[in-house]
Design an enzyme around this catalytic site. Sequence first.
Site, PDB file in Angstrom:
ATOM      1  N   CYS A   1       3.871   8.301   1.661  1.00  0.00           N
ATOM      2  CA  CYS A   1       3.516   7.207   2.736  1.00  0.00           C
ATOM      3  C   CYS A   1       3.765   6.058   1.679  1.00  0.00           C
ATOM      4  O   CYS A   1       3.126   5.444   1.578  1.00  0.00           O
ATOM      5  CB  CYS A   1       2.054   7.622   3.583  1.00  0.00           C
ATOM      6  SG  CYS A   1       2.954   5.844   5.132  1.00  0.00           S
TER       7      CYS A   1
ATOM      8  N   SER B   1       7.949   4.474  17.324  1.00  0.00           N
ATOM      9  CA  SER B   1       6.852   4.375  17.653  1.00  0.00           C
ATOM     10  C   SER B   1       6.397   4.029  18.537  1.00  0.00           C
ATOM     11  O   SER B   1       6.984   3.100  19.281  1.00  0.00           O
ATOM     12  CB  SER B   1       5.617   3.294  16.736  1.00  0.00           C
ATOM     13  OG  SER B   1       5.859   3.893  15.205  1.00  0.00           O
ATOM     14  N   LEU B   2       5.673   4.960  19.942  1.00  0.00           N
ATOM     15  CA  LEU B   2       5.959   4.335  20.962  1.00  0.00           C
ATOM     16  C   LEU B   2       5.021   3.921  22.242  1.00  0.00           C
ATOM     17  O   LEU B   2       4.860   2.788  21.964  1.00  0.00           O
ATOM     18  CB  LEU B   2       6.417   5.857  22.068  1.00  0.00           C
ATOM     19  CG  LEU B   2       7.128   5.834  22.887  1.00  0.00           C
ATOM     20  CD1 LEU B   2       7.916   5.112  23.442  1.00  0.00           C
ATOM     21  CD2 LEU B   2       6.897   7.679  23.743  1.00  0.00           C
ATOM     22  N   HIS B   3       3.330   5.133  21.658  1.00  0.00           N
ATOM     23  CA  HIS B   3       2.500   3.928  21.858  1.00  0.00           C
ATOM     24  C   HIS B   3       1.939   3.782  23.367  1.00  0.00           C
ATOM     25  O   HIS B   3       0.603   2.955  23.563  1.00  0.00           O
ATOM     26  CB  HIS B   3       2.217   2.891  21.040  1.00  0.00           C
ATOM     27  CG  HIS B   3       2.124   3.191  19.736  1.00  0.00           C
ATOM     28  ND1 HIS B   3       1.155   4.136  19.206  1.00  0.00           N
ATOM     29  CD2 HIS B   3       2.915   2.240  18.185  1.00  0.00           C
ATOM     30  CE1 HIS B   3       1.883   4.620  17.767  1.00  0.00           C
ATOM     31  NE2 HIS B   3       2.360   2.604  17.680  1.00  0.00           N
TER      32      HIS B   3
ATOM     33  N   CYS C   1       4.564  -7.875   7.742  1.00  0.00           N
ATOM     34  CA  CYS C   1       5.522  -7.186   8.973  1.00  0.00           C
ATOM     35  C   CYS C   1       6.371  -8.051   9.590  1.00  0.00           C
ATOM     36  O   CYS C   1       4.800  -8.884   9.742  1.00  0.00           O
ATOM     37  CB  CYS C   1       5.116  -5.631   9.120  1.00  0.00           C
ATOM     38  SG  CYS C   1       6.024  -4.805  10.781  1.00  0.00           S
TER      39      CYS C   1
ATOM     40  N   SER D   1       9.952   6.080  10.240  1.00  0.00           N
ATOM     41  CA  SER D   1       9.572   5.593  11.536  1.00  0.00           C
ATOM     42  C   SER D   1       9.973   4.113  11.568  1.00  0.00           C
ATOM     43  O   SER D   1       9.794   3.285  10.825  1.00  0.00           O
ATOM     44  CB  SER D   1       8.002   5.395  10.656  1.00  0.00           C
ATOM     45  OG  SER D   1       7.195   5.133  12.135  1.00  0.00           O
TER      46      SER D   1
ATOM     47  N   ASN E   1      -6.450   3.591  14.890  1.00  0.00           N
ATOM     48  CA  ASN E   1      -7.929   3.677  14.092  1.00  0.00           C
ATOM     49  C   ASN E   1      -7.981   2.161  13.862  1.00  0.00           C
ATOM     50  O   ASN E   1      -7.244   1.161  13.517  1.00  0.00           O
ATOM     51  CB  ASN E   1      -7.156   3.099  12.437  1.00  0.00           C
ATOM     52  CG  ASN E   1      -7.182   4.546  11.877  1.00  0.00           C
ATOM     53  OD1 ASN E   1      -8.718   4.373  11.197  1.00  0.00           O
ATOM     54  ND2 ASN E   1      -6.998   5.130  10.802  1.00  0.00           N
TER      55      ASN E   1
ATOM     56  N   CYS F   1      -2.901   1.296   8.324  1.00  0.00           N
ATOM     57  CA  CYS F   1      -1.424   0.666   7.455  1.00  0.00           C
ATOM     58  C   CYS F   1      -1.990  -1.495   7.412  1.00  0.00           C
ATOM     59  O   CYS F   1      -2.618  -1.810   7.848  1.00  0.00           O
ATOM     60  CB  CYS F   1      -0.086   0.262   8.805  1.00  0.00           C
ATOM     61  SG  CYS F   1       0.366   1.937   9.006  1.00  0.00           S
TER      62      CYS F   1
ATOM     63  N   CYS G   1       2.970  -5.697  16.020  1.00  0.00           N
ATOM     64  CA  CYS G   1       2.133  -4.565  16.618  1.00  0.00           C
ATOM     65  C   CYS G   1       0.296  -5.221  16.893  1.00  0.00           C
ATOM     66  O   CYS G   1       0.105  -5.240  15.944  1.00  0.00           O
ATOM     67  CB  CYS G   1       2.055  -3.270  16.406  1.00  0.00           C
ATOM     68  SG  CYS G   1       4.262  -3.129  16.379  1.00  0.00           S
TER      69      CYS G   1
ATOM     70  N   CYS H   1      -1.836  -3.145  14.113  1.00  0.00           N
ATOM     71  CA  CYS H   1      -1.498  -2.634  12.780  1.00  0.00           C
ATOM     72  C   CYS H   1      -2.027  -3.850  12.336  1.00  0.00           C
ATOM     73  O   CYS H   1      -2.097  -5.571  12.319  1.00  0.00           O
ATOM     74  CB  CYS H   1      -0.292  -2.219  13.111  1.00  0.00           C
ATOM     75  SG  CYS H   1       0.468  -2.414  11.795  1.00  0.00           S
TER      76      CYS H   1
ATOM     77  N   GLU I   1       1.060  -1.362  -0.180  1.00  0.00           N
ATOM     78  CA  GLU I   1       0.132  -0.223  -0.227  1.00  0.00           C
ATOM     79  C   GLU I   1       0.681   1.009  -0.199  1.00  0.00           C
ATOM     80  O   GLU I   1       2.079   0.622   0.971  1.00  0.00           O
ATOM     81  CB  GLU I   1      -0.857  -0.129   1.727  1.00  0.00           C
ATOM     82  CG  GLU I   1      -1.980  -1.389   1.403  1.00  0.00           C
ATOM     83  CD  GLU I   1      -2.643  -0.734   2.628  1.00  0.00           C
ATOM     84  OE1 GLU I   1      -2.510   0.040   3.336  1.00  0.00           O
ATOM     85  OE2 GLU I   1      -3.768  -2.277   3.046  1.00  0.00           O
TER      86      GLU I   1
ATOM     87  N   GLY J   1       5.552  -1.783   6.850  1.00  0.00           N
ATOM     88  CA  GLY J   1       6.868  -3.171   6.984  1.00  0.00           C
ATOM     89  C   GLY J   1       7.401  -2.235   8.322  1.00  0.00           C
ATOM     90  O   GLY J   1       7.115  -0.770   8.504  1.00  0.00           O
ATOM     91  N   GLU J   2       8.471  -2.403   8.465  1.00  0.00           N
ATOM     92  CA  GLU J   2       9.753  -1.854   9.456  1.00  0.00           C
ATOM     93  C   GLU J   2      10.927  -1.875   8.589  1.00  0.00           C
ATOM     94  O   GLU J   2      11.872  -2.583   8.267  1.00  0.00           O
ATOM     95  CB  GLU J   2       9.877  -2.993  10.358  1.00  0.00           C
ATOM     96  CG  GLU J   2      11.008  -2.556  11.586  1.00  0.00           C
ATOM     97  CD  GLU J   2      11.182  -0.719  11.855  1.00  0.00           C
ATOM     98  OE1 GLU J   2       9.633  -0.455  13.058  1.00  0.00           O
ATOM     99  OE2 GLU J   2      12.486  -0.111  11.928  1.00  0.00           O
TER     100      GLU J   2
HETATM  101  N1  SAH Z   1       7.370  -0.118  11.244  1.00  0.00           N
HETATM  102  C1  SAH Z   1       7.194   1.214  11.650  1.00  0.00           C
HETATM  103  C2  SAH Z   1       6.515   1.980  10.353  1.00  0.00           C
HETATM  104  C3  SAH Z   1       5.051   1.491  10.087  1.00  0.00           C
HETATM  105  S1  SAH Z   1       3.828   1.601  10.706  1.00  0.00           S
HETATM  106  C4  SAH Z   1       6.920   1.390  13.018  1.00  0.00           C
HETATM  107  O1  SAH Z   1       6.006   1.133  13.262  1.00  0.00           O
HETATM  108  O2  SAH Z   1       6.603   3.344  12.870  1.00  0.00           O
HETATM  109  C5  SAH Z   1       3.172   3.633  10.267  1.00  0.00           C
HETATM  110  C6  SAH Z   1       3.047   3.749  11.668  1.00  0.00           C
HETATM  111  O3  SAH Z   1       1.791   4.037  11.728  1.00  0.00           O
HETATM  112  C7  SAH Z   1       3.226   2.965  13.273  1.00  0.00           C
HETATM  113  O4  SAH Z   1       3.662   4.513  14.288  1.00  0.00           O
HETATM  114  C8  SAH Z   1       1.914   2.799  13.755  1.00  0.00           C
HETATM  115  O5  SAH Z   1       2.529   1.607  15.026  1.00  0.00           O
HETATM  116  C9  SAH Z   1       0.873   3.039  13.483  1.00  0.00           C
HETATM  117  N2  SAH Z   1      -0.475   2.527  13.342  1.00  0.00           N
HETATM  118  C10 SAH Z   1      -0.627   1.080  12.334  1.00  0.00           C
HETATM  119  N3  SAH Z   1      -1.629   0.811  12.947  1.00  0.00           N
HETATM  120  C11 SAH Z   1      -2.688   1.784  13.438  1.00  0.00           C
HETATM  121  C12 SAH Z   1      -3.781   2.111  13.399  1.00  0.00           C
HETATM  122  N4  SAH Z   1      -4.686   0.789  13.464  1.00  0.00           N
HETATM  123  N5  SAH Z   1      -4.077   3.101  13.812  1.00  0.00           N
HETATM  124  C13 SAH Z   1      -3.048   4.313  14.247  1.00  0.00           C
HETATM  125  N6  SAH Z   1      -2.117   3.889  14.288  1.00  0.00           N
HETATM  126  C14 SAH Z   1      -1.187   2.582  13.448  1.00  0.00           C
END
Ligand code: SAH
Length: 355
Positions: free
Chosen positions: A106, A215-217, A113, A192, A291, A334, A117, A120, A93, A160-161
């Site tokens: 993007c 990506s901390l979360h 991946c 990212s 999301n 994503c 997470c 995701c 995508e 992907g990462e």
């Molecule tokens: N692997 C990398 C880049 C891809 S994810 C990373 O982890 O940063 C890109 C961003 O989208 C990350 O911050 C990820 O945590 C976020 N993301 C993925 N799915 C999501 C969702 N359903 N809602 C909000 N953010 C999301």
Amino acid sequence: MEGLDGFSLTLAQWQEQLKAMGEKAFRGRQIFEWLHREKAVSYDQMTNLPLKLRERLSREVPLHLVRQELVQRSAKDETQKFLMTLWDHEQIETVLMKYHYGYSLCISSQVGCRMGCKFCASTLSGKKRDLMSGEMLQQIYEVERVAGVKVSHVVIMGCGEPFDNYDALLQFLEIIHDPAGKNLSLRNITVSTCGLVERMRQFADLDTGVTLAVSLHAPNDVIRKTLMPVAYQVTMEELMEACRYYTDKTHRRITFEYALAQGVNDSVEHAVELAKNLRGMLCHVNLIPVNPVAERSLSASDNDRVKRFLAVLEREHIPATVRREMGRDIDAACGQLRRRYEKGAENNHEGSSEV
Ligand code: SAH
């Protein structure tokens, strides 16, 4: 893997390649310009090359193409989401967003991946393979061709990462800012990561000018482990150390991504704990109401909780904003479009109505 790919060679590598083929090195620059400035997709288009050479290149240096399969357009904003098909029929995508400063794209760095997470969709069926740098570049060129826009900013935040595909990432950066190609400033690029600390340090040492997003979360290890398996390998403390190393080396502000999930990581106490962790750091926090993904049980924090969370960070002098939710009506999180299409293709009843 698939060996040589014309789109993945740097200018210097093209010159070497031509020399090795017994040709003049200046041909290398011509080809590089065709691919990365003129957006050629075939050697046939390279009319200033001798026919014999074009034929030989087609045989010896394949061009692995990335082509648009379908596009979803948001009815609410001008976001467009592209499903791209690769030469081996894998799919990724790419999302185009319009901002006041231009078009930002993007792009994906892997097919799927392996980071796992919980919120995701990209990671639901694991990693299929890495992208070649040429496949990362062509997402930009293909969108510029089919959407008729000029992409001025790139975020490597799709499937992907990127730090799990490090060599291709560096090759991508070298090619994209080559004056003989797209000539994009590395300051207009954001990478990212979920926090692969060794790579973060190596990347800091290169001081490329790229913006790093992390990506901390979560405000602590306990919560982070429930959302991101990588937290079992890397503690918050180690992650913060690597972030400080990055800002010390590069003097660039780090962006922290923080997806707010109702009742999981979005309380006032969590905000206070987060602020404590980030105190004194050269950073900016992006708050994103998560999301929702069909396969996952997380739901987005409601507006009041988002506002309260933001207010705590502001009170603690941590720069933060709530990210505009772009393209939410088109599966912009994503991996959702690819996932839907994958399922649709298998069941033969979903997916095609998206176009
Ligand atoms: N692997 C990398 C880049 C891809 S994810 C990373 O982890 O940063 C890109 C961003 O989208 C990350 O911050 C990820 O945590 C976020 N993301 C993925 N799915 C999501 C969702 N359903 N809602 C909000 N953010 C999301």
